[in-house]
Design an enzyme around this catalytic site. Structure first.
Site, short mmCIF file in Angstrom:
data_model
loop_
_atom_site.label_atom_id
_atom_site.label_comp_id
_atom_site.label_asym_id
_atom_site.label_seq_id
_atom_site.Cartn_x
_atom_site.Cartn_y
_atom_site.Cartn_z
N ASP A 195 -5.65 2.92 1.52
CA ASP A 195 -6.22 1.70 1.84
C ASP A 195 -6.53 1.93 4.09
O ASP A 195 -5.63 2.37 4.32
CB ASP A 195 -5.67 0.20 2.22
CG ASP A 195 -5.94 -0.27 0.48
OD1 ASP A 195 -6.50 0.53 -0.07
OD2 ASP A 195 -5.52 -1.51 0.49
N ASP A 254 1.49 -1.43 0.21
CA ASP A 254 0.40 -0.05 0.20
C ASP A 254 0.51 1.57 -0.08
O ASP A 254 1.73 1.12 0.87
CB ASP A 254 -0.75 -0.08 1.47
CG ASP A 254 -1.84 -1.61 1.10
OD1 ASP A 254 -2.01 -1.94 0.22
OD2 ASP A 254 -2.37 -1.17 3.01
N ASP A 300 -0.61 -3.12 -4.21
CA ASP A 300 -2.03 -3.82 -3.44
C ASP A 300 -2.37 -2.64 -3.87
O ASP A 300 -2.22 -1.90 -4.93
CB ASP A 300 -1.30 -4.21 -2.33
CG ASP A 300 -2.81 -4.46 -1.04
OD1 ASP A 300 -3.93 -4.89 -2.66
OD2 ASP A 300 -2.51 -4.88 0.11
N ARG A 357 -11.77 -0.09 -6.87
CA ARG A 357 -11.62 0.27 -6.40
C ARG A 357 -11.05 2.07 -5.66
O ARG A 357 -10.45 2.03 -5.59
CB ARG A 357 -10.12 -0.67 -5.07
CG ARG A 357 -10.67 -1.78 -4.76
CD ARG A 357 -9.87 -2.65 -3.76
NE ARG A 357 -11.03 -3.79 -4.28
CZ ARG A 357 -9.24 -4.76 -3.37
NH1 ARG A 357 -8.46 -4.08 -3.07
NH2 ARG A 357 -9.88 -6.37 -3.57
#
Length: 526
Positions: free
Chosen positions: A188, A155, A184, A237
């Site tokens: 997040d 992340d 990734d 996302r």
């Protein structure tokens, strides 16, 4: 006045690259909007000591040597932060690690990029069990969870485990691929993270933009605001929301390849005045039968396609009708959705001068992020004032006329071209960053900017990156028709021609000494 005593001696500071300054207000202490204003507000290190750091080790040293884990501190960062200059530092007020920037079990911290910019290269920022954190005006790129080196679970910025009140503003978060390439999420939040605002930022070139909640059972997160951000070339996302509430307004979404805002597991999203372009399934519940909900108003859909509904896919389109109502507890001003591409293009990302929207489709300058000229360093290192973090001048050698005004139409557009040199990318010419560039595989070649619909263009600005070869001749082409709009022999710069409506404009380098490096291919309507 008590100095940052726990940092110890001049020798310690010199070894870690830390410079201590007199207390000052942070550039990031004002201007936060959204959910980060709630729960007592988000002020970061306002009122605390200001420290300059040019390595990850120096950042950790600044955190570790505070009087306590909650002593306010403003860390001004410049240069490139990477694995090579980031080590674990121990102290009573910190809990750090060598493979990431660790903001763990702490509070009241501002990290702000200054000078020529701050780049966290392959090194993520991890926030855990912490509160009242501001991260502003930095770039975080190519953080991996597999391959080498790895950092922060892949992340760019990751938050987890009882995190409260975080404002991330004017940052650029980027990857170079998806999970199969080792990356990734860019942004997040999980395991009880609340009261977060992400504003005026760029998230691009990633399989995953970010999530709120790591699983269908991780629904303790929420109260997150996303506004005036650019999401570009993201597979999915933007964000993925599991439970909780998100307010998503005035964002510009370009090339969402698989899905966009994914509200699921009972989540509720308020989606206002966003602009979606050249994208698929920009809002809905995807990849699960655990539905989420949304309230929509004022959004623009520009070349958006939709999948058919199924047991595990519930797209909101094509009508994007609301399925719930969401009220937010804070004031905010909405730009009209038609203004969003231009406003976001001028303001979003690191090194844009911290410009912000006025809320009526215009832009106002943000605060300066340089250290004051009167600041006195405690160490023997020379005291020099860092330059402002405004965008580099728009003129280059060989400019044919004055710098253009108005909106750079290339931001959010597409790009392609002829063959490119290894390590360069077409998209680099429209990312607002002069240090990234496209080069032809030889000394000549073509680079193009393209739109999904006809766009009026009257000027381009070819800005060359450092180390570029000299362009000796060029042509500007209407790629729709092949017509030559103008030609010349200057070394880039601003080029004017008759205002032309087209879907694609090409800058063709027909002669050069050495290999050109086109840092930015800007386009303007006038």
């Amino acid at each position: 006045m008590r100095l940052y005593a726990a940092l110890g001696t001049t020798a310690v500071a010199a070894a870690t690259g830390v410079v201590l300054l007199m207390p000052e207000a942070s550039a990031a202490t004002g201007g936060v909007t959204g959910y980060a204003t709630q729960n007592g507000g988000t002020t970061g290190g306002a009122g605390g000591q200001t420290v300059q750091a040019s390595s990850g080790t120096a950042i950790h040293a600044a955190l570790c040597n505070r009087a306590s884990s909650s002593t306010p501190i403003i860390i001004q960062v410049s240069g490139t932060i990477n694995h090579g200059n980031t080590t674990k530092v121990s102290g009573s007020s910190c809990n750090t690690a060598a493979d990431k920037i660790e903001l763990k079990e702490i509070s009241n911290v501002t990290i702000v990029g200054v000078g020529g910019g701050a780049v966290f290269d392959q090194l993520g920022i991890h926030i855990r069990d912490s509160s009242n954190i501001i991260i502003q005006n930095v770039t975080v790129r190519n953080v991996k969870k597999s391959g080498s080196p790895t950092s922060n679970g892949g992340d760019a910025i990751g938050m987890e485990s009882t995190v409260r009140n975080v404002w991330v503003d004017h940052v650029t978060l980027e990857a170079s691929g998806g999970e199969s390439e080792g990356f990734d999420g860019l942004f997040d939040m999980k395991d009880n993270t609340q009261y977060v605002t992400l504003s005026y930022s760029i998230l691009r070139n990633s399989g995953r933009g970010g999530l709120i909640g790591s699983s269908e059972s991780d629904t303790s997160n929420g109260y997150v605001t996303f506004h005036h951000n650019l999401y570009e070339n993201i597979d999915s996302r933007t964000p993925l929301l599991r439970g909780g509430i998100a307010h998503i307004y005035n964002n510009y979404y370009v090339s969402l390849n698989e899905s966009g805002i994914n509200s699921r597991a009972g989540a509720r999203a308020k989606v206002d005045n966003n602009y979606f372009r050249n994208s698929k399934d920009v809002l809905g519940t995807f990849y699960t039968d655990a539905k989420g909900y949304w309230q929509t108003s004022g959004n623009i859909l520009d070349n958006v396609t939709w999948s058919a509904s199924s047991s595990e896919n519930n797209p909101a389109g094509p009508g994007m009708a609301s399925t719930t109502t969401v009220s937010v507890p804070y004031p905010y001003s909405l730009d009209g959705a038609s203004c969003v591409p231009g406003i976001v293009g001028q303001t979003a990302g690191a090194n844009k001068g911290l410009q912000v929207s006025t809320g009526n489709c215009s832009v106002t300058a943000g605060p300066a992020t340089t250290r004051p000229a009167t600041s006195a360093p405690v160490t023997t290192r020379a005291a020099t004032s860092a330059p402002a973090t405004t965008r580099p001048p728009t003129t280059t050698a060989g400019a044919t006329t004055g710098a253009p005004s108005g909106t750079n139409l290339s931001i959010g557009a597409g790009a392609d071209g002829s063959s490119k040199a290894d390590g360069t990318s077409y998209g680099n010419v429209k990312d607002g960053n002069i240090s990234t560039y496209w080069s032809p595989s030889g000394s000549t070649g073509q680079i193009s900017i393209k739109w999904g619909s006809a766009t009026a263009v009257a000027r381009i600005n070819i800005r060359l990156a450092a180390g570029s070869g000299t362009i000796t001749s060029w042509r500007v082409l209407n790629a729709d028709t092949g017509a030559v709009l103008t030609s010349g022999n200057s070394n880039g710069g601003v080029i004017s021609f008759s205002r032309t409506s087209l879907k694609k404009v090409t800058f063709e380098i027909t002669g050069a000494s050495g290999t050109p490096r086109v840092g930015e291919f800007e386009t303007y309507a006038s």
